[in-house]
Each structure stands twice: as C-alpha cells, then as structure tokens.
Design an enzyme around this catalytic site. Sequence first.
Site, PDB file in Angstrom:
ATOM      1  CG  ASP A   1      -2.030  -0.977   1.170  1.00 33.81           C
ATOM      2  OD1 ASP A   1      -2.079  -1.765   0.208  1.00 33.81           O
ATOM      3  OD2 ASP A   1      -2.867  -0.986   2.089  1.00 33.81           O
ATOM      4  CG  ASP A   2       0.159   3.612   2.316  1.00 33.29           C
ATOM      5  OD1 ASP A   2      -1.028   3.712   1.961  1.00 33.29           O
ATOM      6  OD2 ASP A   2       0.503   3.264   3.453  1.00 33.29           O
TER       7      ASP A   2
ATOM      8  CG  HIS B   1      -5.193   5.615   2.921  1.00 31.12           C
ATOM      9  ND1 HIS B   1      -4.120   4.854   3.335  1.00 31.12           N
ATOM     10  CD2 HIS B   1      -5.096   6.794   3.608  1.00 31.12           C
ATOM     11  CE1 HIS B   1      -3.414   5.530   4.224  1.00 31.12           C
ATOM     12  NE2 HIS B   1      -3.992   6.705   4.410  1.00 31.12           N
TER      13      HIS B   1
END
Length: 303
Positions: free
Chosen positions: A10-11, A132
């Site tokens: 993620d991210d 998210h």
Amino acid sequence: MKKHLIINADDFGYCEERNKGIVECYKAGAVTSTTLMVSGQAAQQAAELISEYNISVGLHFNITEGQPVCQSLQTSGCTFTDANGWKLGMIGFREALHSQKVDMKEVKLELESQLQKFQSLCGHLPHHVDGHQHVHTLDGVREVFAEVLSSHNISCTRLPVEDVNVPWLNSDWKQFFTSVVNSAVEAKDLFYQNGISSTDHFLGMTTMGSDMDSEMTEERIQSALKAIFSPDNTINKDKSSVSCELMVHPGYPNCDLQGGCGQGPDGFAKSADRLHEVQVLTSSAMQQFYKEQGIKLISFKDL
C-alpha cells in the site's frame, strides 16, 4: 489445490522513502503488486518507477488524508474536510459518515478525480482499486465505489475479511479491525453484483509493522497462510485454486517534512515499522516458505 498469493504494498507515492522500500521488495520478488496514492508527495516519482520496473499497480483510494484531489472540492470545501481543507482522518471520516454528514456526490467526484489523476500519471486506468484505511467498504461509500468501478470496467478490489481473533492484538485494534471485517462482509455481495471480484482470502491487519500489538513476523505470516491455504479451511472446499492477498507496508523511515499527502509524514512513516516489513518480506525464510508450501506469487492481473 493451487495456492495463489498476491503481496500488495500500500501507499506507493506517499514519500520517496516509501517508494524505495516498495521497489526494493518488488525487485526481490517479495512484493507482486502495489497501490498508488495519487495525492502522495512522491506520486510522480512512483509513476516513473512503475514504468521503469513494469510494476503491477492499482489505485489506493484516499479520502481520509491530505487535501482532495478534485479541484472544485479544494476551492469550495466539502463534507469530508475540516475548516482548513484537510481530510478528517481515519476515525474522523468514519464519525462524519456515521453522522450522515458526508455528501456521497462529493465522494464520487473525489474518486473520479483520483482515477483521472492515476490515468494521467500511469497512462492507463488501474486494474484494481482499494481504499486507504479500508474506506471503500464502508456503508455509503461502498455503493459509490461499486458504481464508479463498474462504470470504468475495473474488476478487482480488496476485501479485508481476516481472522482478527489473535492474542497479540489489544482491545482497541481488535475492535477497529472487527468493524473493518464486518463492513467488508457487508460489501461483498454488492461488489460481486457489480462485476468486482477479489481474492478468496485476506491477510495483513494482524501482521503489520513492528509494534507488539500487531507485529509482522515470519512466524505469524507463515502460520496464517498455512491456515488460509489448508484443505480443511471451509472457504476452500471444492476449489481447485485458492487466492489470498497479503497487505503489506514496506518502506524506509521518513523524517522529511515533505512526505505524506501535504501535512507531512505520520507516525507510522517516521517509525522503523516500514523498514521492519522490508526485512521480513525479503528474508530468505519467507522465500523458502513459499517454495515449500507450493505457493505461487501472482498479481491482481493474474486473478
């Protein structure tokens, strides 16, 4: 029974240190997919790295951190930002949603804007989209999310349905993760009705970072994956092929004020948690484990 594992970081784009860790894991074969945070300070660099290394990438839909990507929501203000134009955070957004203060037309505008920005950065729409802090499964948001993805023929998402009844989680995290799981269960049929599929299993909330309350260790990941891919697992009954997503957050500590989504890096980004994940994921023990268990590493495009 074939065992397929997606290891999704993620991210991507949050900061250059995050990008470095994710690419390092990808090159080592320890990450197979990533999701791009288009509002991140290093999103442009991330897009260049995606092209350079041909990384399988989706969109990490962010409606809790930083400012809106949608220009009209930046200038006029919106129901999921505060008086200064900043998004409300993981808990603040959920509280506003629960109080029915969030305008779903604005959520749709923001998701469409993030998809457009993803396309401008990467040259194509994402094959998969997740949320998210798991916002995409929340009541109200999930209906908009399903509608928008279906309209763009995006066919994959994350369903964070995980066994969170583990002894090392404190009560606060267990309560929050349980709410995430419940929302995902409620969203499943809606997503499938809109042609949006996911993996059979999910892992990652209970194996994250280096905090003792939710620590990623080789032993915890391996034990969980053995249970997930076990023939005795009721979800696997009569299946010739079983898939799982392992959610991870590798990177390097970011103490630069320029990181994040405009407000600087958060505590998780500044800590050693991200580097800890790099070290666990790239360990020879994990690579050997996949081979011994007959687990094939794939990306969302392979589903």
